[in-house]
Design a protein around this motif. Structure first.
Motif, PDB file in Angstrom:
ATOM      1  N   ARG A  79     -36.174 -41.717  72.212  1.00 23.06           N
ATOM      2  CA  ARG A  79     -35.678 -40.676  70.806  1.00 23.06           C
ATOM      3  C   ARG A  79     -34.302 -40.831  70.513  1.00 23.06           C
ATOM      4  O   ARG A  79     -33.490 -40.353  71.266  1.00 23.06           O
ATOM      5  N   PHE A  80     -33.833 -41.963  69.884  1.00 23.27           N
ATOM      6  CA  PHE A  80     -32.783 -41.964  69.644  1.00 23.27           C
ATOM      7  C   PHE A  80     -31.974 -42.273  67.994  1.00 23.27           C
ATOM      8  O   PHE A  80     -32.892 -42.166  66.987  1.00 23.27           O
ATOM      9  N   GLU A  81     -31.267 -41.673  68.037  1.00 20.78           N
ATOM     10  CA  GLU A  81     -30.448 -42.141  67.096  1.00 20.78           C
ATOM     11  C   GLU A  81     -29.408 -43.386  66.530  1.00 20.78           C
ATOM     12  O   GLU A  81     -29.063 -44.158  67.397  1.00 20.78           O
ATOM     13  N   GLU A  82     -29.795 -43.722  65.601  1.00 22.62           N
ATOM     14  CA  GLU A  82     -29.527 -45.553  65.524  1.00 22.62           C
ATOM     15  C   GLU A  82     -28.138 -45.574  64.618  1.00 22.62           C
ATOM     16  O   GLU A  82     -28.451 -45.124  63.171  1.00 22.62           O
ATOM     17  N   THR A  83     -27.333 -46.453  64.542  1.00 20.29           N
ATOM     18  CA  THR A  83     -26.494 -47.020  63.175  1.00 20.29           C
ATOM     19  C   THR A  83     -26.428 -47.909  64.448  1.00 20.29           C
ATOM     20  O   THR A  83     -26.658 -49.019  65.500  1.00 20.29           O
ATOM     21  N   THR A  92     -25.426 -49.120  68.724  1.00 22.31           N
ATOM     22  CA  THR A  92     -25.379 -47.804  68.923  1.00 22.31           C
ATOM     23  C   THR A  92     -27.137 -47.372  68.851  1.00 22.31           C
ATOM     24  O   THR A  92     -27.214 -46.551  68.039  1.00 22.31           O
ATOM     25  N   LEU A  93     -27.143 -46.716  69.878  1.00 25.15           N
ATOM     26  CA  LEU A  93     -28.398 -45.524  69.784  1.00 25.15           C
ATOM     27  C   LEU A  93     -27.923 -44.630  71.089  1.00 25.15           C
ATOM     28  O   LEU A  93     -27.657 -44.772  71.462  1.00 25.15           O
ATOM     29  N   LYS A  94     -28.516 -43.609  70.468  1.00 22.22           N
ATOM     30  CA  LYS A  94     -27.954 -41.962  70.806  1.00 22.22           C
ATOM     31  C   LYS A  94     -28.866 -41.516  71.214  1.00 22.22           C
ATOM     32  O   LYS A  94     -29.668 -41.190  70.531  1.00 22.22           O
ATOM     33  N   GLY A  95     -28.632 -41.278  72.203  1.00 18.05           N
ATOM     34  CA  GLY A  95     -30.445 -40.180  72.745  1.00 18.05           C
ATOM     35  C   GLY A  95     -29.566 -38.863  73.688  1.00 18.05           C
ATOM     36  O   GLY A  95     -28.340 -38.925  74.276  1.00 18.05           O
ATOM     37  N   ASP A  96     -30.885 -38.591  73.913  1.00 18.08           N
ATOM     38  CA  ASP A  96     -29.831 -36.880  75.505  1.00 18.08           C
ATOM     39  C   ASP A  96     -29.603 -37.727  76.646  1.00 18.08           C
ATOM     40  O   ASP A  96     -30.121 -38.168  76.853  1.00 18.08           O
ATOM     41  N   ALA A 142     -37.130 -49.643  73.705  1.00 21.49           N
ATOM     42  CA  ALA A 142     -36.502 -49.405  72.116  1.00 21.49           C
ATOM     43  C   ALA A 142     -35.211 -49.414  72.419  1.00 21.49           C
ATOM     44  O   ALA A 142     -35.063 -50.282  70.968  1.00 21.49           O
ATOM     45  N   LEU A 143     -33.952 -50.228  72.848  1.00 23.58           N
ATOM     46  CA  LEU A 143     -33.421 -51.328  72.500  1.00 23.58           C
ATOM     47  C   LEU A 143     -33.696 -52.168  71.643  1.00 23.58           C
ATOM     48  O   LEU A 143     -33.196 -52.683  70.798  1.00 23.58           O
ATOM     49  N   ASN A 144     -34.960 -53.526  72.845  1.00 24.98           N
ATOM     50  CA  ASN A 144     -35.245 -54.487  72.375  1.00 24.98           C
ATOM     51  C   ASN A 144     -35.910 -54.399  70.976  1.00 24.98           C
ATOM     52  O   ASN A 144     -35.749 -55.285  70.232  1.00 24.98           O
ATOM     53  N   ALA A 145     -36.053 -53.074  70.700  1.00 21.68           N
ATOM     54  CA  ALA A 145     -37.635 -52.961  69.735  1.00 21.68           C
ATOM     55  C   ALA A 145     -36.252 -52.992  68.882  1.00 21.68           C
ATOM     56  O   ALA A 145     -36.762 -54.035  67.205  1.00 21.68           O
ATOM     57  N   SER A 146     -35.435 -51.882  68.685  1.00 24.02           N
ATOM     58  CA  SER A 146     -34.304 -51.781  67.727  1.00 24.02           C
ATOM     59  C   SER A 146     -33.742 -53.265  66.975  1.00 24.02           C
ATOM     60  O   SER A 146     -33.409 -54.328  66.081  1.00 24.02           O
ATOM     61  N   LEU A 147     -33.598 -54.110  67.845  1.00 27.55           N
ATOM     62  CA  LEU A 147     -32.860 -55.650  68.113  1.00 27.55           C
ATOM     63  C   LEU A 147     -33.851 -56.762  67.440  1.00 27.55           C
ATOM     64  O   LEU A 147     -33.514 -57.720  66.666  1.00 27.55           O
ATOM     65  N   PRO A 154     -28.854 -59.829  71.823  1.00 23.16           N
ATOM     66  CA  PRO A 154     -27.567 -58.787  72.190  1.00 23.16           C
ATOM     67  C   PRO A 154     -27.015 -59.965  72.974  1.00 23.16           C
ATOM     68  O   PRO A 154     -27.275 -61.066  73.725  1.00 23.16           O
ATOM     69  N   SER A 155     -25.772 -59.833  72.807  1.00 23.28           N
ATOM     70  CA  SER A 155     -23.815 -60.566  73.628  1.00 23.28           C
ATOM     71  C   SER A 155     -23.524 -59.666  74.512  1.00 23.28           C
ATOM     72  O   SER A 155     -23.874 -60.240  75.657  1.00 23.28           O
ATOM     73  N   GLU A 156     -24.024 -58.493  74.016  1.00 25.28           N
ATOM     74  CA  GLU A 156     -23.090 -57.517  75.508  1.00 25.28           C
ATOM     75  C   GLU A 156     -24.111 -56.798  75.166  1.00 25.28           C
ATOM     76  O   GLU A 156     -23.950 -55.604  74.132  1.00 25.28           O
ATOM     77  N   VAL A 157     -24.122 -55.359  76.240  1.00 27.37           N
ATOM     78  CA  VAL A 157     -25.455 -54.458  76.240  1.00 27.37           C
ATOM     79  C   VAL A 157     -24.125 -53.298  77.444  1.00 27.37           C
ATOM     80  O   VAL A 157     -23.751 -53.842  78.104  1.00 27.37           O
TER      81      VAL A 157
END
Length: 176
Positions: A79-83, A92-96, A142-147, A154-157
């Motif tokens: 579960r991420f906080e997304e901006t 940006t995805l921030k998680g625990d 989860a990152l891929n789903a958001s993108l 993505p150009s850089e991760v």
């Protein structure tokens, strides 16, 4: 036929994604080997890994291992906080104990991102099985789903793991 080819420099591997046959072909150039990996086999092996990880996370109940158990449970269901900044394409995805920062580009044409992420999700799963690491595929999925939802590539991760030991990984993507 929807095939995609990926060259992994550090492993000297060529990975061929064959979605219509529901498989990968993995060419290990340094050893002269070719392997076929079916999507169903990937799903089965990941299910085994997820079940074993969940079992292990539940065992980690003592005070000194609570963080490890929490990290494993997070990886199973991230579960991420997304901006997201439209101006510079930064997601940006921030998680625990885990953070992704992805610089993104417009896919250039409708449907291109979806096609890319069909490939990227499967190769993420395959890479976990070929080169197991400390991180399950679910956080990257989860990152891929958001993108995918933003129709961005993505150009850089960058991935930062704040757990012990702290890790910082960075990947550049060139998509043709």
């Amino acid at each position: 036929a929807g095939k995609a080819y990926d060259y992994v420099d550090v492993a000297d591997e060529i990975i061929v994604f064959e979605p219509t046959q529901r498989r990968f072909r993995v060419l290990d150039r340094s050893r002269g080997l070719v392997a076929t990996v079916e999507f169903d086999e990937i799903k089965h092996l990941l299910k085994v890994a997820q079940d074993e990880t969940a079992r292990h996370a539940n065992v980690l109940a003592s005070a000194e291992s609570l963080d490890a158990g929490r990290q494993l449970r997070f990886q199973l269901d991230p579960r991420f906080e997304e901006t997201f900044s439209e101006a510079d394409g930064l997601l940006t995805l921030k998680g625990d104990q885990l953070e992704y920062r992805a610089r993104t580009v417009d896919s250039g044409r409708p449907g291109a991102a979806a096609t890319y992420f069909d490939y990227a999700d499967w190769v993420c799963r395959l890479n976990y099985l070929l080169h197991p690491g400390p991180l399950l595929p679910e956080p990257r999925l989860a990152l891929n789903a958001s993108l995918r939802g933003k129709d961005r590539l993505p150009s850089e991760v960058e991935l930062r793991l704040s757990s012990s030991p702290e890790r910082h990984l960075r990947a550049e993507h060139e998509i043709d």
